[in-house]
Each structure stands twice: as structure tokens, then as C-alpha cells.
Design an enzyme around this catalytic site. Structure first.
Site, short mmCIF file in Angstrom:
data_model
loop_
_atom_site.label_atom_id
_atom_site.label_comp_id
_atom_site.label_asym_id
_atom_site.label_seq_id
_atom_site.Cartn_x
_atom_site.Cartn_y
_atom_site.Cartn_z
N HIS A 217 0.80 -1.22 0.00
CA HIS A 217 0.00 0.00 0.00
C HIS A 217 0.84 1.27 0.00
O HIS A 217 0.65 2.12 -0.86
CB HIS A 217 -1.04 0.02 1.11
N TYR A 221 1.87 5.25 -2.44
CA TYR A 221 2.19 6.61 -2.00
C TYR A 221 3.59 7.00 -2.42
O TYR A 221 3.88 8.18 -2.60
CB TYR A 221 1.97 6.76 -0.49
N HIS A 368 -9.53 1.35 -11.14
CA HIS A 368 -9.10 2.24 -10.06
C HIS A 368 -7.62 2.61 -10.19
O HIS A 368 -7.27 3.77 -10.13
CB HIS A 368 -9.36 1.59 -8.69
N PHE A 369 -6.75 1.63 -10.38
CA PHE A 369 -5.35 2.07 -10.41
C PHE A 369 -4.92 2.65 -11.74
O PHE A 369 -3.90 3.33 -11.80
CB PHE A 369 -4.36 1.05 -9.82
N HIS A 370 -5.75 2.49 -12.76
CA HIS A 370 -5.43 3.24 -13.97
C HIS A 370 -5.83 4.71 -13.86
O HIS A 370 -5.31 5.56 -14.59
CB HIS A 370 -6.06 2.59 -15.20
N ARG A 433 -10.67 -9.52 -12.51
CA ARG A 433 -9.42 -8.99 -13.06
C ARG A 433 -8.45 -10.16 -13.25
O ARG A 433 -8.77 -11.30 -12.90
CB ARG A 433 -8.82 -7.96 -12.11
N ARG A 434 -7.28 -9.89 -13.75
CA ARG A 434 -6.20 -10.86 -13.85
C ARG A 434 -6.61 -12.16 -14.54
O ARG A 434 -6.23 -13.25 -14.12
CB ARG A 434 -5.68 -11.23 -12.46
#
Lengths: 550, 157
Positions: A217, A221, A368-370, A433-434
């Protein structure tokens, strides 16, 4: 202009970053076509091999090398030229990181490590893959410590003074990175490597997952904070205003150190081995990150308004039209920030104790992470690249390049909007996903996922293709600014490193007392992790032997 | 430390949001017992087939209102006995474990979304509201056959 040593060092980091970017985005393009069954790979190449390459090369390699290029340039710019020792250790760190990168990439390419970038045990990759990852982390630490050394020297020479904002933020980010890596270093050195080489027979799977997410996580950041550094220090300069509030900026970074590490369980909400109480505690700590995020949003918009009014913007929102939209350096970063608004809100959804059940491991997460790493972070880095490379090479950044740059970020924004919107909705409908292409033997529910206007097999592929086009355009600009564009001669042709003035007169000294903040960070980590990890060790099931299922 | 007046208002707003969000999540979790899949029961991953209830995978009636479904996940299939059939409107306690790598047990159109970790038993209780055939998939990468790993559960009147 920076000293020659730093310029060379930063450019080499940039070079590795963009080489990884090239292979990583190519892997991304292949994925969207495999997922909609338009492409069949040759027998020696597997979907999950490409997926591993895409994750490792873009999320880890591109980001980290780029971040260090940015740190090196900014530290030299704000604190003065590096001494020979700082330079030497930076090179050693860079080479170790590069060696690790090459080793891990080779293992992925020859099909010995199709374990994705999360490398969950007991999937067992070639042991050299883990060695590669370990070297990568060690290299980043060496470079990080070399930069901290440069900072310490400045502090010694300027006793009692607060350091420049850029340097403070660099040191915060390195502190966060080193503390976060302790988890992944522990699991790779003490669990994966002995197990993969066969020195021990089994691995404690739940413990390895927890140590991974302790790192996994804050890793996000580590990508995000350098983008924030640009938002806090570079954007105001482009807008022609000073940093909104020096103390606010420093406080936000301190809070990010405190609240990004003791929260890894929110990635493990759906699994056994951790009791509800500890999961919930980390959900609470995860949510705390709302505060520094809102502080950041406030000061960004405060800067925009001040700059817009200075340029004659009237009324409640008139300032908005007066922003420097024709400045590529600004517009790219503005779009990056805009993507982060839904991105951050989605993050709160993911971390929510129960809502996570709906989205966990679905395409929603990919969406989300894109729109967090793939756009706010990556597009900020693109915005920095436009001026950072010409600044380092002393070449001109022509109007043609500027126009291409606008096309590039426009394509990236459109492609990402299409792809990530489709992914978010598909995830809510339940698509996982994946996975390579699968209709689960024509199962009705699986076919329904892809039945919508946005959520069909074509939208994601169109989005992905536009993104790839944008990536190639970016690489063209990178190569032009690095090797081809004519050298700047006249003073006005030189590209500058925009770094805003920051008034530190009202900033409390305690904000730069690392002992206090790192101390509190460790207290929080111990509260959040000591007991559950002790339970995982004492209450461990017999370990797992390794499996190669690809 | 100097903070702008509007900034203070904004931060108070943020803090209030934070407290509201967490209260909702917390009340839901601990007062309404709405907690995600979990459990702290361990098992020897090499001896799953010899350990109850996984020695006889499938659905078992515990009492009039509760059923237990024991399922073994392994690359690349689920073993839940011959066919998984459960009644609608009754509490079904799913217990899932793995004989090899990490999998998931995710029932489409429900909020059953469990990670299956070797050495651990994941538990989730769920009551189906509608009869029908539900698709169950693995949504955690487990190897080359990962995208072929699925099964079905039939919910009957």
C-alpha cells in the site's frame, strides 16, 4: 543549469524509466486484444507472462527510475551541486537497481516468473526473480540514502534552518519508501529466497501476504508523493504564485508518512488469518489519509484561484478561464489532478470494510489504479518529462513538440477515460481482473457483463489502443528532446526547472524533526501490526511447498 | 502554525466526513454483523482431503435453518461434491480451503467474495434471496488455467 554529473545521472535514470515504459505499454496493448479474443499468442508466450511484465515494468520500474531522475535534479537544484561521494553512491545505487531490474525482467521474459507483480506464495518463481527484486530495492535504498546524505550536509551547513520544500518532500518520500520496504525485504530475504532455492521446504503463506501488503500500500504513495511534489512546488511557479502555505505542505507530507504504512490489511479484507478487529482498525487508519488528501486539494485550488484572479479573472469562477491552459506543463498536470478526484473517491470505496466485497479482485480495481497511478501519477510524470529532459540536455523544446505534447496528453486522457470507465462498470457487474479471455463456457452471467454500451469487448480495446498510440507519441518526444532537438543557444531558448518560492517564516520547526515523525510512524505500525503478525507466526498452519502452475 | 480560515472550514468538513464514513462502516460491521469473509481456523494444506469437513466436500444440513457448504479449491477446479445445491432463504455457511496456491471463491451477483489461502479455512455466511443458478469463479490469479476455473451453485425453492 545543473552540474554535469547530476545531469548525466538523472538522464540515465530517465533512460531506463522510458525503456521500461516502452516494453510495459506494449504488453498492455497485447493484453486488451487477448482479453477480447482478437489475438492468440504464440505457444512460447503466455497471457500471464505479459501481465507480469506489464505490472512490474510500469508500476515498479518506470515509476521508480523516473522518481529518482526527478529527485536527483530537484535536490541538486534546491540544495546545490552534489559532492563526489553523493554522486558515487548514487551511481552505485543506480547500477544495483538496474542489475536487479534486468535480472527480474529476464526471468519474466523466459517464462520463469509468471507470478504477477504481487508474487503471492506459494506460486514459486525462479529464485533469481526474487533476488532481482531484492537488488532492485537495495539499489533504491542506496540512492535514497545518498540523497539523504546530500540533505544532511546542507542541514549541517545551515543549522537551525528549515530545508527548502523540495528537499523536505524528497526526504519524506524516501523515509516512507525505506520504512515501507522493510516488509517486502523481510519476506523476500527470510521467506521467499530460502524457500525458492530449496534451503527450506515450506513457506508461511499468510505471513508473506501480510508483509507484502505492509509494503504494497505505501508503495502507491511512493508513486503519488513525487507527483504531489510537482503539484506543490512546480505548479505554483508555472502559475506565477508562491507556494500556498509552506507549513500546510509539510504537514500534509508528514501525515502521508504516518497514515500510508499501517494500513495494508485493507488489501486483505476478504481473507482468513486476520481477525475482524485488526482488519477494522486498519480500515480506520486507512481513512485518515482523507485529511492530507483534502488539504492537498485545497491548496491546489487555492493556487488556481489566486493565479486566475491575478490574471484578471472576475466573479466566483471567472478565474478558471484565466489559467494558463496553453502551457503544456500546466494543462498536463491539471488533467492528471482531475483524474485523481474520482480516483481518490474510489479508493475510499475499496478500503471500506464491506463495500470491498463488491469490488475485490474485479476489473473495478484495475480501473481504479489506472485512474490513480496510470493517470494522476503517470501524466504528472509526462508533464515533468516535457521540460525535465530538455532542461537536462540543454536542448530546445520546440512549438512542434509542444503541439505533439498536447495531442499526447489528450489521447492519454481519452483512452484512459474509455478504458477505466468500462473497467469500473465491468467490475461492479462482477467481471474478474487478472484473467485472460474467458466466457466461462458461455455462462449466461459471464456474457451479461459485456452486454452494455460501455462495457462491451470493444471499448476497452479501443481505449487501450489509444493509450498505446499516446505512449508511442510520448516516446517520440522523449527521444527528440534527449538526442535530436537542436541545442539551446540564446538565453531564452533554455528550458527552466520551475520551482516556486516557499515562505517558511511561519513554519513550525517541529515539522522537520524526523525523530518525532518517524517515531510516531513506528508506534502506529506496532499498534497495527505487532499482535496480528505475532498470531500469524505462533498460530501458523504447516507451511506450503512451492507450486509452479503456469 | 498559520492556516487559512477557509482551510480550517474545509478541514472541519473533512473530519466530519471521516467520522461519518467510519461510523457507518463500524455500525454496519459490529452492530449489524456485516463483516467480510474471514476466519482464523488453520489446516494442513497437504492433508486437506483427510481433514473434516473437507474429507466429504459438499452441502450438509446443520439444522432447519442452517446449511454448511464445504469446498476444496485447487488448480484449476472446485470440489464441492457432485453438484452444489442449496435452498433459498436459509443461511449457508461456506467453508473453503486450498490444496495448492491462493484462489478465490466468488459467487457472481452476490457479495460472497472469499480469498482462499492454503493453510487457512475461509468462512462466509450467506443467505440467497432468489432461486437460480449462480456462477462461481476464481478471481485470484492461480496459474495458466486460472480463467477456466469456475463452477455453479444451484439455489432451489
Amino acid at each position: 543549469m545543473l552540474a554535469a554529473g547530476e545531469r548525466k545521472l538523472a538522464l540515465w535514470n530517465m533512460g531506463v524509466a522510458y525503456t521500461a515504459f516502452l516494453i510495459g505499454t506494449l504488453a498492455g496493448l497485447l493484453q486488451v486484444f487477448i482479453r477480447n479474443d482478437q489475438l492468440e499468442l504464440p505457444a512460447w508466450l503466455d497471457y500471464y507472462q505479459i501481465l507480469t511484465a506489464h505490472g512490474v515494468l510500469l508500476a515498479l520500474i518506470f515509476t521508480t527510475f523516473f522518481i529518482f531522475a526527478f529527485f536527483i535534479s530537484g535536490m541538486s537544484k534546491s540544495l546545490g551541486a552534489f559532492g563526489p561521494k553523493v554522486l558515487l553512491w548514487n551511481w552505485i545505487g543506480f547500477l544495483v537497481m538496474l542489475a536487479g531490474t534486468i535480472l527480474a525482467t529476464v526471468m519474466i521474459v523466459i517464462g520463469e516468473a509468471s507470478v504477477l507483480y504481487t508474487f503471492y506464495a506459494p506460486l514459486m518463481a525462479n529464485p533469481w526473480y526474487y533476488v532481482g527484486l531484492a537488488l532492485f530495492v537495495v539499489g533504491s535504498w542506496i540512492m535514497g540514502f545518498a540523497l539523504v546524505g546530500h540533505y544532511m550536509k546542507w542541514r549541517k551547513a545551515n543549522r537551525g534552518e528549515l530545508s527548502p520544500l523540495f528537499a523536505f518532500m524528497t526526504v519524506s518520500t524516501i523515509a516512507l519508501w525505506v520504512i515501507a520496504c522493510l516488509g517486502v525485504v523481510a519476506t523476500v530475504l527470510f521467506q521467499y529466497i530460502p524457500w525458492a532455492f530449496g534451503w527450506v521446504d515450506t513457506i508461511n503463506v499468510e505471513l508473506s501476504r501480510t508483509l507484502f501488503w505492509y509494503f504494497g500500500h505505501p508503495l502507491v504513495y511512493f508513486w503519488l508523493l513525487p507527483a504531489y511534489m510537482a503539484w506543490y512546488t512546480v505548479v505554483p511557479k508555472i502559475l506565477g504564485v508562491p507556494v500556498f502555505s509552506d507549513s500546510l505542505a509539510r504537514l500534509a507530507f508528514v501525515l502521508f508518512i504516518l497514515f500510508s504504512i499501517p494500513v495494508g490489511f485493507h488489501h486483505q479484507l476478504m481473507e482468513p488469518g486476520i481477525s475482524d478487529f485488526w482488519k477494522f482498525l486498519q480500515v480506520v487508519l486507512t481513512f485518515m489519509v482523507i485529511l492530507p488528501s483534502l488539504m492537498t486539494a485545497f491548496s491546489m485550488f487555492a493556487n488556481f484561484e489566486r493565479a486566475g484572479r491575478k490574471n484578471g479573472g472576475k466573479g466566483l469562477f471567472g478565474w478558471f478561464t484565466k489559467l494558463p491552459w496553453k502551457d503544456l506543463r500546466f494543462t498536463s498536470i491539471f488533467i492528471a489532478m482531475a483524474f485523481f478526484i474520482p480516483g481518490g473517491a474510489g479508493g475510499i470505496i475499496n478500503a471500506s470494510f464491506q463495500l470491498n466485497e463488491i469490488v475485490h479482485n474485479t476489473l473495478w480495481i484495475v480501473g481504479h489504479f489506472h485512474i490513480t497511478v496510470g493517470t494522476p501519477v503517470a501524466m504528472t510524470f509526462m508533464g515533468l518529462t516535457y521540460w525535465l529532459i530538455p532542461y537536462l540536455t540543454g536542448r530546445k523544446f520546440s512549438n512542434t513538440m509542444k503541439k505533439l505534447g498536447f495531442i499526447q496528453i489528450g489521447l492519454w486522457a481519452v483512452g484512459m477515460l474509455l478504458m477505466s470507465t468500462a473497467q469500473h462498470i465491468l467490475g461492479l457487474l462482477g467481471a474478474p481482473r487478472r484473467t485472460a479471455y474467458s466466457n466461462y463456457n458461455g455462462h449466461e452471467s459471464a456474457l451479461e457483463w459485456f452486454d452494455g454500451i460501455l462495457t462491451n469487448h470493444v471499448t476497452m480495446a479501443v481505449g487501450g489502443s489509444i493509450l498505446f498510440l499516446s505512449a508511442m507519441l510520448l516516446l517520440y518526444i522523449v527521444i527528440m528532446s534527449a538526442f535530436v532537438s537542436p541545442k539551446a543557444v540564446e538565453p531564452h531558448e533554455f528550458v527552466e526547472f520551475p520551482l516556486a518560492e516557499s515562505d517558511k517564516r511561519a513554519t513550525p520547526k517541529i515539522l522537520e524533526n524526523w525523530l518525532v515523525w518517524i517515531g510516531i510512524a513506528f508506534v502506529l505500525i506496532i499498534i497495527a501490526y505487532a499482535i496480528p503478525i505475532a498470531q500469524m507466526i505462533q498460530h501458523a498452519p504447516p507451511g506450503s511447498r512451492g507450486f509452479i502452475t503456469w | 502554525m498559520h492556516l487559512h480560515k477557509y482551510e480550517k472550514i474545509w478541514l472541519v468538513f473533512g473530519t466530519v466526513c471521516l467520522i461519518a464514513f467510519l461510523s457507518i462502516v463500524g455500525v454496519n460491521a459490529f452492530a449489524h454483523d456485516h463483516t467480510p469473509a474471514g476466519g482464523i481456523e488453520t489446516i494442513d494444506p497437504e492433508k486437506v482431503r483427510e481433514t473434516a469437513p473437507f474429507n466429504e466436500p459438499g452441502v450438509k444440513k446443520l439444522d432447519d435453518d442452517t446449511y454448511q457448504a464445504a469446498i476444496v479449491a485447487s488448480a484449476f477446479a472446485y470440489d464441492g461434491g457432485q453438484t452444489l445445491t442449496v435452498p433459498v432463504g436459509k443461511e449457508i455457511i461456506f467453508k473453503v480451503t486450498s490444496t495448492d496456491v491462493v484462489h478465490s471463491f466468488t459467487i457472481d451477483n452476490t457479495n460472497v467474495n472469499m480469498m482462499v489461502v492454503p493453510g487457512q479455512v475461509t468462512t462466509k455466511s450467506y443467505t440467497f434471496k432468489e432461486p437460480g443458478k449462480y456462477l462461481i469463479i476464481c478471481n485470484e490469479y492461480c496459474g495458466t488455467g486460472h480463467h477456466f476455473m469456475y463452477t455453479e451453485i444451484e439455489v432451489t425453492e
